[in-house]
Design an enzyme around this catalytic site. Structure first.
Site, short mmCIF file in Angstrom:
data_model
loop_
_atom_site.label_atom_id
_atom_site.label_comp_id
_atom_site.label_asym_id
_atom_site.label_seq_id
_atom_site.Cartn_x
_atom_site.Cartn_y
_atom_site.Cartn_z
N ASN A 13 28.71 36.99 38.37
CA ASN A 13 30.01 36.22 39.02
C ASN A 13 31.02 35.66 40.96
OD1 ASN A 13 30.46 38.73 39.17
ND2 ASN A 13 32.26 38.71 37.75
N GLU A 26 30.44 49.15 37.51
CA GLU A 26 31.83 48.87 36.17
C GLU A 26 30.79 47.81 35.58
OE1 GLU A 26 33.33 45.30 36.34
OE2 GLU A 26 33.47 45.48 37.97
N CYS A 79 35.37 40.58 34.93
CA CYS A 79 35.07 41.82 33.80
C CYS A 79 36.79 42.00 33.58
CB CYS A 79 34.47 42.09 34.74
SG CYS A 79 34.61 43.40 36.10
O1 G3H Z 1 34.08 40.21 37.43
C1 G3H Z 1 34.44 41.28 38.34
C2 G3H Z 1 35.12 41.62 38.58
O2 G3H Z 1 35.34 43.23 39.67
C3 G3H Z 1 36.41 41.18 38.20
O3 G3H Z 1 37.04 40.64 40.36
O4 G3H Z 1 39.55 40.85 39.58
O5 G3H Z 1 39.12 39.75 41.50
O6 G3H Z 1 37.78 38.50 39.56
P1 G3H Z 1 38.50 39.90 39.85
#
Ligand code: G3H
Length: 496
Positions: free
Chosen positions: A169, A264, A298
């Site tokens: 993502n 993570e 996430c």
């Molecule tokens: O998908 C996991 C990422 O660490 C979320 O990052 O809060 O900038 O979308 P974000």
């Protein structure tokens, strides 16, 4: 396809090369891995299927390159990182184009990801210069029984070879969030990009190549997880693993050797809404938190826990905003775009059907075409439904009506995840108490969960992760403390 001559050398025919020893190479395997465009569901790109022998070679060179890099002055390391950041931003258009085709990220968000990545690299260079330029000086007489005969000097030293595994993502941003701290701290880096997102990552790596980093210091290996995944993560030459992704991270952490891990692994971020909340603000945040990048974050809002007395009003406000979300291809910059794979879409559909069978209220009609799933709010979700606990990673959001704040906190804490959460109330005292009670790495008060700004600490409790990220924490995590103790023949006390 990149639209830029600058990237001509990274492709051979229609297969992208891998990057090792400062050069773009074809794998001796003669095989490739196809990358399926989530929108067209046709093969968009091909990348090299590297072999275990090629991984061995990469790690060997990374080890050697790291030794000289550790002797490179900190300011020079920072200078190269600033250069890479500038080149990355300069080439934001072709890199964003890859993100659109590979992971169906809406065009504008794709550009934002690249720019944010350049900023992250620069900030990391600056932060590294500050925090790695400092050490500690301790004296022995503060510990009982000691005279002032020992001076202890501590500094931070690199770990060696850092293996970076980002998710689909954010294949650029979550790659540089590992690469930049590793490099500024004097480590070398081996990047294994996700299959979907690999071509954007290869473009990003080329920006580091153009910046002029020493040969072998940065490598990027592509291939099938089944061929090289375990081989990489269990490789004795790897000194640290930074991984972002799903359950695979749990398996990696069980198999990895005695090395520092940064993990993570997703979340089921709860959004608790109290009776006194600003419901307009909550509705805007639910839309942004739950549906941006089609819920494939996430940190997405993954369950809304709203006090029953205000639930009808909130649902109405959210529904009117869901109706305005545009649905379609990422090239048109739609809000909701196809999810990354067909199996993802099937999984999401499974959760929706389970909720349907168990009596959830569908606020919109469920609609799917290929990997494209229309945004859906599910009201009156109950704890016996799978969607109350599992992360859809798609544009489908469950809402549970609660009768007490404790019920909301209980639901949040009963999850095996503990990434982020959020609470909406005008009473800051209540917000603090709720934040303290929620077993998550971060709680946002009156806003949706989010990782950024990228220098903030970012961590998950329970199955959401190991360690803490954010620029400063990542730099520190990718170092060890080294002490040198000066022993004096007789006590010496500073005077005056
Ligand atoms: O998908 C996991 C990422 O660490 C979320 O990052 O809060 O900038 O979308 P974000």
């Amino acid at each position: 396809m990149s639209g830029s001559e600058a990237f001509a050398e990274i492709i051979d025919g229609d297969v992208y090369k891998y990057y090792a020893d400062g050069e773009w190479k074809k794998s001796a395997s003669g095989k490739f891995v196809p990358i399926i465009n989530p929108t067209t569901r046709n093969t968009q790109f091909k990348v090299q299927a590297c072999s275990q022998e090629e991984v061995n070679k990469i790690i060997e060179t990374a080890k050697l390159a790291q030794k000289s890099w550790a002797k490179t002055p900190l300011w020079k390391r920072a200078e190269l990182l600033h250069k890479a950041a500038a080149i990355l931003k300069q080439h934001k258009a072709p890199i964003a184009e890859c993100l659109v085709k590979e992971i169906a990220k809406p065009a504008k968000d794709a550009v934002t990801e690249v720019v944010r990545s350049g900023d992250l690299v620069s900030y990391c260079a600056e932060e590294g210069v500050r925090i790695l330029g400092e050490g500690k000086f301790l004296v022995s007489d503060s510990f009982p029984g000691n005279e002032r005969t020992k001076y202890c000097l501590t500094s931070k030293i690199p770990l060696g070879v850092v293996l970076a595994i980002p998710p689909f993502n954010y294949p650029v941003n979550l790659a540089v969030s590992k690469i930049a701290p590793a490099l500024i701290a004097g480590n070398s880096i081996v990047l294994k990009p996700p299959t979907q997102g690999a071509v954007a990552a290869l473009h990003m790596v080329h920006c580091f190549h153009l910046a002029g980093f020493p040969k072998g210091l940065v490598s990027c290996v592509t291939g099938k997880g089944s061929d090289i995944g375990d081989f990489l993560t269990m490789h004795p030459g790897v000194n640290c693993i930074s991984f972002t992704g799903g359950d695979t991270g749990i398996a990696i952490s069980r198999k990895a050797g005695m090395i520092p891990l940064q993990m993570e692994l997703g979340g089921k971020d709860a959004c608790i809404i109290l009776e006194d909340a600003d419901l307009d603000l909550a509705a805007v945040s639910i839309i942004k938190g739950g549906f941006s990048y089609s819920g494939q974050r996430c940190t997405a809002v993954k369950v809304v826990l709203v006090m029953a007395s205000v639930a009808d009003t909130l649902v109405e406000k959210v529904n009117s905003k869901v109706a305005k979300l545009t649905v379609g291809p990422p090239e048109d910059d739609c809000d909701i775009t196809p999810v990354v794979t067909e199996s993802s879409a099937n999984f999401i559909e499974g959760l929706v059907m389970d909720a349907k069978q168990k009596g959830a209220t569908f606020c919109q009609e469920y609609k799917r075409e290929g990997n494209l799933i229309w945004p859906l709010l599910l009201d009156n979700v109950r704890p016996d439904m799978r969607i109350a606990w599992e992360e859809p990673f798609g544009p489908v959001l469950p809402l549970i009506r609660i009768n007490s704040v404790d019920e909301g906190i209980h639901h949040c804490n009963a999850s095996n995840f503990g990434l982020q959460g959020c609470v909406f109330t005008k009473d800051i005292n209540k917000a603090i108490l709720i934040s303290d009670a929620m077993e998550t790495g971060t709680v946002q008060i009156n806003s949706a969960p989010a990782r950024g700004p990228d220098h903030f600490p970012f961590q998950g409790l329970k199955d959401s992760g190991i360690g803490s990220q954010g620029i400063t924490n990542s730099i520190n995590m990718m170092t060890k403390t080294k002490s040198t103790v000066i022993n004096l023949p007789s006590p010496s006390y500073t005077m005056g």
